[in-house]
Scaffold this motif. Structure first.
Motif, PDB file in Angstrom:
ATOM      1  N   ALA A   1     -54.097 -16.838  32.113  1.00  0.00           N
ATOM      2  CA  ALA A   1     -53.285 -16.183  31.186  1.00  0.00           C
ATOM      3  C   ALA A   1     -52.242 -17.122  30.306  1.00  0.00           C
ATOM      4  CB  ALA A   1     -52.547 -15.189  32.083  1.00  0.00           C
ATOM      5  N   TYR A   2     -52.069 -18.300  31.142  1.00  0.00           N
ATOM      6  CA  TYR A   2     -51.030 -19.285  30.485  1.00  0.00           C
ATOM      7  C   TYR A   2     -51.607 -19.912  29.501  1.00  0.00           C
ATOM      8  CZ  TYR A   2     -48.034 -23.346  29.863  1.00  0.00           C
ATOM      9  OH  TYR A   2     -47.333 -24.255  29.565  1.00  0.00           O
TER      10      TYR A   2
ATOM     11  N   TYR B   1     -53.669 -18.833  27.330  1.00  0.00           N
ATOM     12  CA  TYR B   1     -53.723 -17.488  26.205  1.00  0.00           C
ATOM     13  C   TYR B   1     -52.621 -17.322  25.475  1.00  0.00           C
ATOM     14  CZ  TYR B   1     -54.314 -12.861  24.107  1.00  0.00           C
ATOM     15  OH  TYR B   1     -54.318 -11.954  23.248  1.00  0.00           O
TER      16      TYR B   1
END
Length: 134
Positions: free
Chosen positions: A27-28, A30
């Motif tokens: 997530a980071y 992305y």
């Protein structure tokens, strides 16, 4: 508690945090890539804006030069046509001179004296009438 259950609990307690950590890392990454792409798009937009601005300034300079032409002031359309043709040729453009009635007087894409289209692509006559021009 059996050994098998303890082993299962151990594996689950190790894998669940690992999966959570991996998901957070993905997530980071992305989010960072998305920010980078947004920055790149903004930079590209600014670069295009500068390019267009420079082109417009260049064309404005050509138009100002043509507007100050003594041939235009004296009404010598033949000389002005040649001057405008050479100026437009350098930037791969077409110069069209319109009269106050909105009709084309000359077009650098056509030989001087050739009949020009009677189309009225400008709103000059309406503006002249509305603003009280000649």
């Amino acid at each position: 508690m059996r050994f098998r259950n303890r082993l299962l609990i151990l594996v689950v307690t190790l894998l669940v945090p690992s999966f959570i950590g991996a998901a957070l890392a993905v997530a980071y990454v992305y989010a960072e890539q998305q920010k980078d792409q947004e920055r790149n798009i903004a930079e590209t937009g600014r670069a295009f804006a500068l390019l267009i601005d420079n082109e417009m300034r260049h064309h404005e300079g050509i138009l100002r030069t043509l507007a100050a032409s003594p041939a235009l002031a004296s009404g010598d359309h033949a000389e002005f046509h040649e001057h405008a043709r050479r100026a437009a040729e350098g930037v791969d453009a077409v110069a069209v001179l319109y009269g106050l009635d909105g009709k084309p007087l000359l077009n650098t894409n056509r030989p001087l004296g050739m009949p020009l289209s009677g189309r009225d692509p400008s709103n000059l006559p309406a503006l002249m009438q509305r603003l009280g021009g000649e």
